[in-house]
Design a protein around this motif. Structure first.
Motif, short mmCIF file in Angstrom:
data_model
loop_
_atom_site.label_atom_id
_atom_site.label_comp_id
_atom_site.label_asym_id
_atom_site.label_seq_id
_atom_site.Cartn_x
_atom_site.Cartn_y
_atom_site.Cartn_z
N LYS A 3 -8.14 -2.72 9.39
CA LYS A 3 -7.97 -3.72 8.34
C LYS A 3 -7.68 -3.03 7.01
CE LYS A 3 -11.09 -7.14 10.27
NZ LYS A 3 -12.28 -7.95 10.05
N ILE A 4 -6.91 -3.74 6.18
CA ILE A 4 -6.62 -3.27 4.83
C ILE A 4 -6.98 -4.40 3.86
CG2 ILE A 4 -4.86 -2.48 3.21
CD1 ILE A 4 -3.15 -1.70 5.65
N ARG A 5 -7.77 -4.06 2.84
CA ARG A 5 -8.08 -5.02 1.78
C ARG A 5 -7.60 -4.41 0.46
NH1 ARG A 5 -12.65 -4.26 4.34
NH2 ARG A 5 -13.65 -3.31 2.52
N ARG A 6 -6.91 -5.19 -0.33
CA ARG A 6 -6.39 -4.71 -1.61
C ARG A 6 -7.22 -5.30 -2.74
NH1 ARG A 6 -3.40 -6.16 -5.85
NH2 ARG A 6 -1.83 -4.75 -6.67
N SER A 7 -7.55 -4.47 -3.71
CA SER A 7 -8.21 -4.94 -4.93
C SER A 7 -7.57 -4.21 -6.10
CB SER A 7 -9.72 -4.70 -4.87
OG SER A 7 -10.00 -3.33 -4.80
N GLU A 8 -7.73 -4.81 -7.27
CA GLU A 8 -7.10 -4.24 -8.45
C GLU A 8 -7.97 -4.48 -9.66
OE1 GLU A 8 -2.87 -4.74 -10.87
OE2 GLU A 8 -3.20 -5.84 -9.02
N ASP A 9 -8.04 -3.46 -10.50
CA ASP A 9 -8.57 -3.66 -11.84
C ASP A 9 -7.50 -3.13 -12.77
OD1 ASP A 9 -8.89 -0.87 -12.20
OD2 ASP A 9 -10.97 -0.93 -11.54
N LYS A 10 -7.75 -3.13 -14.04
CA LYS A 10 -6.68 -2.78 -14.99
C LYS A 10 -6.18 -1.35 -14.84
CE LYS A 10 -9.95 -1.56 -18.52
NZ LYS A 10 -10.38 -1.61 -19.85
N ASP A 11 -6.99 -0.47 -14.28
CA ASP A 11 -6.62 0.94 -14.22
C ASP A 11 -6.35 1.49 -12.82
OD1 ASP A 11 -6.91 1.20 -16.99
OD2 ASP A 11 -9.07 1.50 -16.78
N LEU A 12 -6.60 0.70 -11.78
CA LEU A 12 -6.52 1.25 -10.43
C LEU A 12 -6.30 0.16 -9.39
CD1 LEU A 12 -6.96 3.97 -8.83
CD2 LEU A 12 -9.33 3.21 -8.56
N VAL A 13 -5.37 0.43 -8.47
CA VAL A 13 -5.19 -0.42 -7.29
C VAL A 13 -5.85 0.30 -6.12
CG1 VAL A 13 -3.53 -1.37 -5.65
CG2 VAL A 13 -3.03 -1.42 -8.09
N THR A 14 -6.75 -0.39 -5.42
CA THR A 14 -7.46 0.23 -4.31
C THR A 14 -7.16 -0.52 -3.02
OG1 THR A 14 -9.25 0.94 -5.77
CG2 THR A 14 -9.74 0.86 -3.41
N PHE A 15 -6.83 0.26 -2.01
CA PHE A 15 -6.69 -0.28 -0.66
C PHE A 15 -7.90 0.21 0.13
CE2 PHE A 15 -2.28 -0.14 -2.10
CZ PHE A 15 -1.85 -1.41 -1.75
N ALA A 16 -8.78 -0.71 0.50
CA ALA A 16 -9.95 -0.37 1.30
C ALA A 16 -9.55 -0.45 2.77
CB ALA A 16 -11.10 -1.32 1.01
N LEU A 17 -9.65 0.67 3.45
CA LEU A 17 -9.27 0.73 4.86
C LEU A 17 -10.53 0.70 5.70
CD1 LEU A 17 -6.66 3.65 4.60
CD2 LEU A 17 -6.32 1.21 4.19
N SER A 18 -10.45 0.04 6.84
CA SER A 18 -11.62 0.01 7.72
C SER A 18 -11.18 0.01 9.17
CB SER A 18 -12.49 -1.22 7.43
OG SER A 18 -11.78 -2.41 7.68
N GLY A 19 -12.09 0.51 10.00
CA GLY A 19 -11.84 0.55 11.43
C GLY A 19 -11.23 1.85 11.88
N ARG A 20 -10.55 1.76 13.00
CA ARG A 20 -9.89 2.92 13.61
C ARG A 20 -8.44 2.94 13.15
NH1 ARG A 20 -10.36 4.72 19.80
NH2 ARG A 20 -8.76 6.34 19.74
N ILE A 21 -8.00 4.07 12.60
CA ILE A 21 -6.63 4.17 12.11
C ILE A 21 -5.88 5.18 12.97
CG2 ILE A 21 -5.14 4.57 10.12
CD1 ILE A 21 -7.63 4.21 8.36
N GLU A 22 -4.78 4.73 13.54
CA GLU A 22 -3.96 5.58 14.39
C GLU A 22 -2.54 5.62 13.84
OE1 GLU A 22 -4.69 3.49 18.07
OE2 GLU A 22 -6.10 5.05 18.67
N GLU A 23 -1.75 6.53 14.36
CA GLU A 23 -0.38 6.72 13.92
C GLU A 23 0.41 5.40 13.90
OE1 GLU A 23 3.41 9.62 14.95
OE2 GLU A 23 1.70 9.59 16.28
N GLU A 24 0.12 4.50 14.80
CA GLU A 24 0.84 3.23 14.88
C GLU A 24 0.66 2.37 13.63
OE1 GLU A 24 -1.38 4.15 17.51
OE2 GLU A 24 0.31 5.10 18.51
N GLN A 25 -0.44 2.56 12.90
CA GLN A 25 -0.68 1.79 11.69
C GLN A 25 -0.03 2.40 10.45
OE1 GLN A 25 -3.77 2.32 13.69
NE2 GLN A 25 -3.29 0.39 14.66
N LEU A 26 0.41 3.63 10.53
CA LEU A 26 0.95 4.31 9.35
C LEU A 26 2.16 3.62 8.73
CD1 LEU A 26 0.46 8.09 10.15
CD2 LEU A 26 -0.88 6.61 8.63
N PRO A 27 3.13 3.12 9.51
CA PRO A 27 4.26 2.45 8.86
C PRO A 27 3.85 1.29 7.96
CG PRO A 27 4.82 2.95 11.13
CD PRO A 27 3.34 3.25 10.95
#
Length: 93
Positions: A3-27
């Motif tokens: 899963k990917i969750r995006r959050s933003e404040d005035k100085d930073l965009v954060t993508f919170a990643l969770s779970g198992r990440i494999e090469e197939e998710q990279l694109p």
């Protein structure tokens, strides 16, 4: 499940990643990072606090992200160790 969750404040965009990440998710992740800067460049961070397992290509990707100025927040120690071990190799963020 990845899963990917995006959050933003005035100085930073954060993508919170969770779970198992494999090469197939990279694109999908690469696409998000490429379109993110938009009209004004904002620093980007990947929050890896809820990442459970990654494969070798993902480690290379994370190393390349750092080399391009993307911050890795809450990076698990095993991921940090593998990134440091694999320095010098690259995979486009």
């Amino acid at each position: 499940m990845f899963k990917i969750r995006r959050s933003e404040d005035k100085d930073l965009v954060t993508f919170a990643l969770s779970g198992r990440i494999e090469e197939e998710q990279l694109p999908e992740l690469q696409k998000l990072l490429k379109i993110e800067p938009g009209a004004k460049p904002t620093p980007i961070a990947l929050d890896l606090g809820d990442v459970k397992l990654v494969d070798r290509e993902v480690i290379k990707f994370f190393a390349a992200c750092e080399a391009h100025g993307i911050v890795l927040k809450n990076c698990p120690s095993y991921v940090r160790e593998w990134i440091e071990t694999g320095r010098g190799r690259s995979n486009e963020p």
